[in-house]
Design an enzyme around this catalytic site. Sequence first.
Site, PDB file in Angstrom:
ATOM      1  N   GLU A  22       0.832  -1.204   0.000  1.00 38.18           N
ATOM      2  CA  GLU A  22       0.000   0.000   0.000  1.00 38.18           C
ATOM      3  C   GLU A  22       0.867   1.253   0.000  1.00 38.18           C
ATOM      4  O   GLU A  22       0.596   2.222  -0.719  1.00 38.18           O
ATOM      5  CB  GLU A  22      -0.926   0.008   1.211  1.00 38.18           C
ATOM      6  CG  GLU A  22      -2.004  -1.050   1.210  1.00 38.18           C
ATOM      7  CD  GLU A  22      -2.915  -0.925   2.410  1.00 38.18           C
ATOM      8  OE1 GLU A  22      -4.060  -0.479   2.213  1.00 38.18           O
ATOM      9  OE2 GLU A  22      -2.480  -1.246   3.539  1.00 38.18           O
ATOM     10  N   TYR A  54     -11.852  28.536   1.607  1.00 36.58           N
ATOM     11  CA  TYR A  54     -11.890  27.095   1.349  1.00 36.58           C
ATOM     12  C   TYR A  54     -10.792  26.678   0.385  1.00 36.58           C
ATOM     13  O   TYR A  54     -10.370  25.519   0.385  1.00 36.58           O
ATOM     14  CB  TYR A  54     -13.270  26.632   0.874  1.00 36.58           C
ATOM     15  CG  TYR A  54     -13.907  27.385  -0.257  1.00 36.58           C
ATOM     16  CD1 TYR A  54     -13.477  27.233  -1.569  1.00 36.58           C
ATOM     17  CD2 TYR A  54     -14.984  28.239  -0.021  1.00 36.58           C
ATOM     18  CE1 TYR A  54     -14.080  27.907  -2.616  1.00 36.58           C
ATOM     19  CE2 TYR A  54     -15.599  28.931  -1.056  1.00 36.58           C
ATOM     20  CZ  TYR A  54     -15.138  28.765  -2.350  1.00 36.58           C
ATOM     21  OH  TYR A  54     -15.746  29.441  -3.373  1.00 36.58           O
ATOM     22  N   GLU A  74      -6.938   6.439  11.144  1.00 34.43           N
ATOM     23  CA  GLU A  74      -7.111   7.256  12.347  1.00 34.43           C
ATOM     24  C   GLU A  74      -6.037   8.338  12.448  1.00 34.43           C
ATOM     25  O   GLU A  74      -6.323   9.492  12.810  1.00 34.43           O
ATOM     26  CB  GLU A  74      -7.068   6.368  13.598  1.00 34.43           C
ATOM     27  CG  GLU A  74      -8.255   5.427  13.736  1.00 34.43           C
ATOM     28  CD  GLU A  74      -8.095   4.099  13.013  1.00 34.43           C
ATOM     29  OE1 GLU A  74      -8.835   3.150  13.340  1.00 34.43           O
ATOM     30  OE2 GLU A  74      -7.233   3.999  12.104  1.00 34.43           O
ATOM     31  N   LYS A  99     -11.608   5.155   2.015  1.00 35.55           N
ATOM     32  CA  LYS A  99     -10.579   4.308   1.403  1.00 35.55           C
ATOM     33  C   LYS A  99     -11.300   3.219   0.603  1.00 35.55           C
ATOM     34  O   LYS A  99     -11.424   2.069   1.033  1.00 35.55           O
ATOM     35  CB  LYS A  99      -9.689   3.705   2.490  1.00 35.55           C
ATOM     36  CG  LYS A  99      -8.456   2.975   1.984  1.00 35.55           C
ATOM     37  CD  LYS A  99      -7.598   2.485   3.155  1.00 35.55           C
ATOM     38  CE  LYS A  99      -6.364   1.769   2.675  1.00 35.55           C
ATOM     39  NZ  LYS A  99      -5.513   1.277   3.796  1.00 35.55           N
TER      40      LYS A  99
END
Length: 288
Positions: A22, A54, A74, A99
């Site tokens: 990954e 933004y 996390e 994901k």
Amino acid sequence: MSDVIWLSGLAAHAHHGVFPFEQREGQRFVLDVGYELDTRPAGRADDVAATVSYSDVAGAVHGVLTGPPFRLLEALAERVAATVLDFAGVAGVTVVVHKPQAPLPVSVADVSLTIRRTPITVVPAAPVRSVLALGGNVGDVPATLRSAVATVRQELGEVRVGPLVRTPAMTLPGSGPQPDYWNTVLEARTRLSACEVLALGQRLEARHGRRRDERWGPRTLDVDLVAHGAVRSSDPTLLLPHPGAVDRAFVLVPWAALDPDALLEGRPVGERAAEVGTEVLERVDAWT
């Protein structure tokens, strides 16, 4: 009040994940970020300078997403939240990390994590200085403080401890006399959020029999979070910096012994301590 500006579907190819492949090959990630602020000034002025752009937030978030990889969603979400909260005027942020190509043994359309953070709940991106004031006037207070210091060291690691100072009890008008207080200040560096450090202090108070029967009543142990990094909070749950610290000798004097140049509301702690130091009745430097 807090309005919310949402950035939805901010996508990039990134390399976060537990598995080596990954981090080597990467995959698609998508973020939804909603940041809270009062948009009325911008609504009145019709001026981008009166809001949190933004475009700026999107650029900062994209930089985190495509930057050095995290193993866990996390950790990525916390870093995104901390980055957005660094913008002046942002009172809170919700981060949703998607994901969709997560390697799983079963077929799912998406894996996502949602967190909401404020200045007092976000995990700092790097260790910050946390300042705790401890005191009491019931029982063997020095022994209680030694025990509390030992617990804080177990929880937070290296801790610097200020001198022990004895000061008159602060009481409400019309209340009876109380024994003098023994107090000290601790400095630690931690990646706990301000609320987590507050919870540690409350656990210490409970462990040592703290009762809240009356305001400013006698107590076995009182633990206040005085400052936590650069966090400023008007949340009634936790006001930071502690509003009472600016003129209280039992906080300023031991804190100044540790770090006289630390700034509290724009002034060095050492200067503030010099103005109130006469309130200290006794000082013990070597006590732990």
